[in-house]
Write a protein that holds these residues in place. Structure first.
Motif, PDB file in Angstrom:
ATOM      1  N   GLY A 268       0.793  -1.214   0.000  1.00 57.50           N
ATOM      2  CA  GLY A 268       0.000   0.000   0.000  1.00 57.50           C
ATOM      3  C   GLY A 268       0.830   1.271   0.000  1.00 57.50           C
ATOM      4  N   ASN A 269       2.134   1.144  -0.302  1.00 63.18           N
ATOM      5  CA  ASN A 269       3.027   2.298  -0.332  1.00 63.18           C
ATOM      6  C   ASN A 269       3.336   2.686  -1.777  1.00 63.18           C
ATOM      7  OD1 ASN A 269       3.204   2.074   2.501  1.00 63.18           O
ATOM      8  ND2 ASN A 269       4.905   0.625   2.321  1.00 63.18           N
ATOM      9  N   SER A 270       3.523   3.971  -2.016  1.00 59.62           N
ATOM     10  CA  SER A 270       3.800   4.465  -3.359  1.00 59.62           C
ATOM     11  C   SER A 270       5.098   3.884  -3.905  1.00 59.62           C
ATOM     12  CB  SER A 270       3.896   5.995  -3.347  1.00 59.62           C
ATOM     13  OG  SER A 270       4.405   6.481  -4.574  1.00 59.62           O
ATOM     14  N   VAL A 271       5.018   3.264  -5.085  1.00 58.35           N
ATOM     15  CA  VAL A 271       6.212   2.688  -5.712  1.00 58.35           C
ATOM     16  C   VAL A 271       7.212   3.787  -6.049  1.00 58.35           C
ATOM     17  CG1 VAL A 271       7.081   1.446  -7.734  1.00 58.35           C
ATOM     18  CG2 VAL A 271       4.937   0.716  -6.647  1.00 58.35           C
ATOM     19  N   ARG A 272       6.739   4.824  -6.723  1.00 54.17           N
ATOM     20  CA  ARG A 272       7.637   5.906  -7.144  1.00 54.17           C
ATOM     21  C   ARG A 272       8.144   6.684  -5.933  1.00 54.17           C
ATOM     22  NH1 ARG A 272       3.402   7.957 -11.769  1.00 54.17           N
ATOM     23  NH2 ARG A 272       3.561   6.136 -13.151  1.00 54.17           N
ATOM     24  N   GLY A 273       7.264   6.935  -4.966  1.00 54.52           N
ATOM     25  CA  GLY A 273       7.674   7.672  -3.780  1.00 54.52           C
ATOM     26  C   GLY A 273       8.742   6.946  -2.991  1.00 54.52           C
ATOM     27  N   THR A 274       8.631   5.625  -2.921  1.00 53.68           N
ATOM     28  CA  THR A 274       9.639   4.833  -2.214  1.00 53.68           C
ATOM     29  C   THR A 274      10.989   4.940  -2.915  1.00 53.68           C
ATOM     30  OG1 THR A 274       7.987   3.274  -1.364  1.00 53.68           O
ATOM     31  CG2 THR A 274      10.264   2.513  -1.465  1.00 53.68           C
ATOM     32  N   LEU A 275      10.999   4.838  -4.243  1.00 53.84           N
ATOM     33  CA  LEU A 275      12.255   4.916  -4.987  1.00 53.84           C
ATOM     34  C   LEU A 275      12.875   6.312  -4.882  1.00 53.84           C
ATOM     35  CD1 LEU A 275      11.254   2.889  -8.171  1.00 53.84           C
ATOM     36  CD2 LEU A 275      12.796   2.159  -6.327  1.00 53.84           C
ATOM     37  N   ILE A 276      12.052   7.349  -4.953  1.00 56.69           N
ATOM     38  CA  ILE A 276      12.560   8.712  -4.795  1.00 56.69           C
ATOM     39  C   ILE A 276      13.188   8.886  -3.418  1.00 56.69           C
ATOM     40  CG2 ILE A 276      11.878  11.137  -4.564  1.00 56.69           C
ATOM     41  CD1 ILE A 276       9.707  10.556  -6.692  1.00 56.69           C
ATOM     42  N   SER A 277      12.512   8.421  -2.394  1.00 50.64           N
ATOM     43  CA  SER A 277      13.000   8.569  -1.024  1.00 50.64           C
ATOM     44  C   SER A 277      14.314   7.814  -0.832  1.00 50.64           C
ATOM     45  CB  SER A 277      11.947   8.059  -0.035  1.00 50.64           C
ATOM     46  OG  SER A 277      10.723   8.748  -0.189  1.00 50.64           O
ATOM     47  N   GLU A 278      14.380   6.611  -1.379  1.00 55.21           N
ATOM     48  CA  GLU A 278      15.600   5.818  -1.249  1.00 55.21           C
ATOM     49  C   GLU A 278      16.783   6.505  -1.928  1.00 55.21           C
ATOM     50  OE1 GLU A 278      17.235   1.276  -2.183  1.00 55.21           O
ATOM     51  OE2 GLU A 278      15.251   1.918  -2.864  1.00 55.21           O
ATOM     52  N   ARG A 279      16.552   7.030  -3.117  1.00 51.77           N
ATOM     53  CA  ARG A 279      17.633   7.699  -3.855  1.00 51.77           C
ATOM     54  C   ARG A 279      18.123   8.944  -3.110  1.00 51.77           C
ATOM     55  NH1 ARG A 279      18.596   8.957  -9.411  1.00 51.77           N
ATOM     56  NH2 ARG A 279      20.483  10.260  -9.456  1.00 51.77           N
ATOM     57  N   LEU A 280      17.209   9.766  -2.637  1.00 50.19           N
ATOM     58  CA  LEU A 280      17.604  10.987  -1.953  1.00 50.19           C
ATOM     59  C   LEU A 280      18.285  10.687  -0.623  1.00 50.19           C
ATOM     60  CD1 LEU A 280      14.466  13.212  -2.657  1.00 50.19           C
ATOM     61  CD2 LEU A 280      16.726  13.389  -3.721  1.00 50.19           C
ATOM     62  N   ALA A 281      17.812   9.651   0.080  1.00 49.79           N
ATOM     63  CA  ALA A 281      18.455   9.273   1.336  1.00 49.79           C
ATOM     64  C   ALA A 281      19.901   8.876   1.097  1.00 49.79           C
ATOM     65  CB  ALA A 281      17.687   8.135   1.992  1.00 49.79           C
ATOM     66  N   HIS A 282      20.157   8.189  -0.014  1.00 48.50           N
ATOM     67  CA  HIS A 282      21.528   7.798  -0.353  1.00 48.50           C
ATOM     68  C   HIS A 282      22.359   9.010  -0.757  1.00 48.50           C
ATOM     69  CE1 HIS A 282      24.627   6.737  -3.366  1.00 48.50           C
ATOM     70  NE2 HIS A 282      24.912   5.781  -2.497  1.00 48.50           N
ATOM     71  N   ASP A 283      21.808   9.838  -1.638  1.00 45.01           N
ATOM     72  CA  ASP A 283      22.579  10.947  -2.194  1.00 45.01           C
ATOM     73  C   ASP A 283      22.940  11.997  -1.151  1.00 45.01           C
ATOM     74  OD1 ASP A 283      22.410   9.709  -4.619  1.00 45.01           O
ATOM     75  OD2 ASP A 283      20.928  11.072  -5.478  1.00 45.01           O
ATOM     76  N   PHE A 284      22.071  12.184  -0.141  1.00 46.68           N
ATOM     77  CA  PHE A 284      22.307  13.233   0.844  1.00 46.68           C
ATOM     78  C   PHE A 284      22.553  12.696   2.249  1.00 46.68           C
ATOM     79  CE2 PHE A 284      19.638  15.646  -2.321  1.00 46.68           C
ATOM     80  CZ  PHE A 284      20.671  16.455  -2.774  1.00 46.68           C
ATOM     81  N   ASP A 285      22.883  11.408   2.369  1.00 47.33           N
ATOM     82  CA  ASP A 285      23.200  10.810   3.673  1.00 47.33           C
ATOM     83  C   ASP A 285      22.112  11.086   4.712  1.00 47.33           C
ATOM     84  OD1 ASP A 285      25.505   9.698   2.791  1.00 47.33           O
ATOM     85  OD2 ASP A 285      26.861  10.825   4.074  1.00 47.33           O
ATOM     86  N   LEU A 286      20.860  10.772   4.359  1.00 48.55           N
ATOM     87  CA  LEU A 286      19.743  11.034   5.255  1.00 48.55           C
ATOM     88  C   LEU A 286      19.378   9.840   6.122  1.00 48.55           C
ATOM     89  CD1 LEU A 286      17.445  12.978   2.748  1.00 48.55           C
ATOM     90  CD2 LEU A 286      19.052  13.930   4.416  1.00 48.55           C
TER      91      LEU A 286
END
Length: 415
Positions: free
Chosen positions: A284-302
Motif C-alpha cells: 500500500g506504499n507508493s512505488v515511485r515515492g519509495t524509490l525517490i526517497s531511497e535515492r535521496l536518502a543515499h545521495d544526501f546521507d539522510l
C-alpha cells in the motif's frame, strides 16, 4: 542578499530533485487504489529544510487525498491536547504485525496496537476534544502553512465503503477504549483522510516534525519537542505497515504513507520530504515515492544510521582574498544542510566580487551528490560573469576546478 541571477546557483539541488523524479515518473509498477470516483495522476517530490527552504520537482503541486498520512498528525494533536499518559491508556505504540485495517485489540486491557493502524487512528480522533474535525483541519493547515480543502467526493466514497471502520469504532466502544458513541470520531476520521494536500505540503509538515515541532516557514511552535520525538518514533516503527523494516533499511527515515499515493518522511534536524505517486506496491506504499526517497536518502546521507561527525558549523569563515576574490572556508561534514549553508555563503561572497575561492581542506566528509553540485555551481556562476575555484583534494570534489592552495588560486585569477 544575492541577486536573482546569482540565486540561480541554488538550482543544482532542485535540478537533482527533478532528475530523481524524472527517473521514476514513467514506471508503471503497482496498482492505483480505488479511493474515489476520480483518478489522480502524476509524480512529484518536495524537500523542506528546518530552515524553511523549499525545493520541488515534478507534480509537487498536484493535490491528492492525504489518507493514512493524516494518522501521524492527528496522533500528534491528540498528544498535545490530552498528554502522553492519557493517550497511552487508550493507544499502544507497538508494531502490529497485522493488516492496517485488522479488527483487533492487543494486551490487557485491550488497546489498539498503535495510532497508525485504522483502529488506533479512530481512537486518536476520539482523543481530540469537541469539534474534532474542525480542530484537526486547523492543525493540518497550520502544519502546511496554508488553507486546505476537503474532497467531498472522496469523503462520500469513503463513507459508503466504511463498514469495516464502523466495526472498529464499535469494538473500541465495547472495549471501553472510548466511552461514547463512536460515530462522531468515525466521521472525523473519514473527513481527515479526505483532506487534499500536495507533496509540498507534506514536505513542510514533515519538516515540522524534523524541526522538533516548530513549523519551519511560519516559525510557529505546533507541538512540543517530546510530542515530535514520539510521533517520529512511532512513524519509524509503524508508519510503513508490514514494510517498515525494509523501509528503514533502504531509506532510514521515519515515514508515513497513504493510499492516495503520498509519503511523508523526516530526517530529524535536517528536513522533511514529501513525495507523490499514485501507483502502490503490495504493502500500500507508493512505488515511485519509495524509490525517490531511497535515492535521496543515499545521495544526501539522510539514513538515520549515517550520523554526521560532530562539527561546529559548515562555514568556518569568509574573508577577502584580494580585491577581485573572496575566500569561503568550509569545515566538518558537508551533508544536506551543509550544502545549503555553503551555497548561501558562496552566493553572498559573489555578490560584490567577480571570483569566489572555496577552501575545503577542513571538510572531512562530502555526501555523494555534493561532488556533482560544485561543478554545476561553478557553471552557474560563470553564466553570471563570476568564477569559482576550489582548494582541496581532487577526488573529493568531482569535476570542480581544483587548486592546491590559496596562492595557486590567486595565480589562476591573474589576467
Amino acid at each position: 542578499m544575492a541577486t536573482p541571477e546569482l540565486a540561480a546557483a541554488r538550482k543544482p539541488i532542485t535540478n537533482h530533485l527533478a532528475e530523481v523524479v524524472d527517473s521514476v515518473k514513467d514506471l508503471d509498477d503497482g496498482e492505483v487504489n480505488d479511493i474515489g470516483p476520480h483518478e489522480v495522476k502524476g509524480c512529484g517530490a518536495a524537500i523542506c529544510t528546518v530552515d524553511g527552504h523549499l525545493y520541488a520537482a515534478g507534480d509537487a503541486d498536484q493535490t491528492f487525498a492525504i489518507q493514512s498520512i493524516s494518522k501521524a498528525f492527528t496522533y500528534a494533536l491528540a498528544l498535545e491536547e490530552r498528554g502522553h499518559d492519557w493517550v497511552d491508556e487508550r493507544i499502544n505504540v507497538e508494531p502490529s504485525g497485522e493488516a492496517f485495517n485488522e479488527i483487533s485489540l492487543v494486551g490487557e486491557p485491550g488497546r489498539p496496537a498503535n495510532p497508525l493502524v485504522n483502529i488506533g487512528a479512530i481512537a486518536a480522533c476520539w482523543c481530540v476534544p469537541e469539534e474534532r474535525f474542525p480542530r484537526i483541519l486547523d492543525f493540518y493547515e497550520r502544519l502546511a502553512g496554508r488553507s486546505l480543502e476537503l474532497d467531498e467526493e472522496i469523503y462520500r466514497a469513503e463513507g459508503k465503503s466504511g463498514s469495516r471502520n464502523r466495526a472498529l469504532g464499535w469494538l473500541l466502544r465495547w472495549a471501553e477504549v472510548i466511552d461514547e458513541d463512536p460515530d462522531d470520531a468515525l466521521d472525523a476520521y473519514t473527513r481527515q483522510c479526505s483532506v487534499q494536500v500536495t507533496a509540498k505540503d507534506l514536505a513542510v509538515m514533515g519538516a515540522t516534525l524534523a524541526n522538533r515541532g516548530v513549523q519551519p516557514v511560519t516559525g510557529e511552535r505546533l507541538m512540543s519537542e517530546e510530542v515530535a520525538e514520539r510521533v517520529l518514533s512511532v512513524m519509524a516503527t509503524c508508519g510503513m505497515y508490514d514494510d517498515a523494516g525494509e523501509w528503514m533499511i533502504r531509506v532510514g527515515m521515519p515515514a508515513k504513507s497513504g493510499v492516495g499515493g503520498g509519503i511523508v518522511s523526516a530526517a530529524p534536524g535536517q528536513l522533511g520530504l514529501g513525495t507523490f505517486g499514485p501507483r502502490l506496491d503490495k504493502h500500500g506504499n507508493s512505488v515511485r515515492g519509495t524509490l525517490i526517497s531511497e535515492r535521496l536518502a543515499h545521495d544526501f546521507d539522510l539514513h538515520f544510521a549515517r550520523v554526521p561527525k560532530p562539527h561546529h558549523s559548515t562555514v568556518r569563515r569568509v574573508v577577502d582574498l584580494c580585491p577581485q576574490a573572496r575566500l569561503v572556508e568550509l569545515q566538518g561534514d558537508l551533508a544536506f544542510l551543509g550544502i545549503e549553508a555553503a551555497l548561501e555563503a558562496v552566493l553572498e561572497a559573489a555578490r560584490d566580487r567577480p571570483a569566489v575561492v572555496v577552501d575545503m581542506t577542513r571538510v572531512r566528509h562530502v555526501v555523494a551528490h555534493a561532488k556533482a553540485l560544485l561543478p554545476q555551481v561553478s557553471q552557474r556562476l560563470e553564466e553570471t560573469g563570476h568564477r569559482l575555484l576550489v582548494i582541496g583534494e581532487g577526488d573529493q570534489l568531482g569535476d570542480a576546478t581544483v587548486c592546491a592552495n590559496a596562492e595557486e588560486a590567486l595565480a589562476r585569477l591573474e589576467p
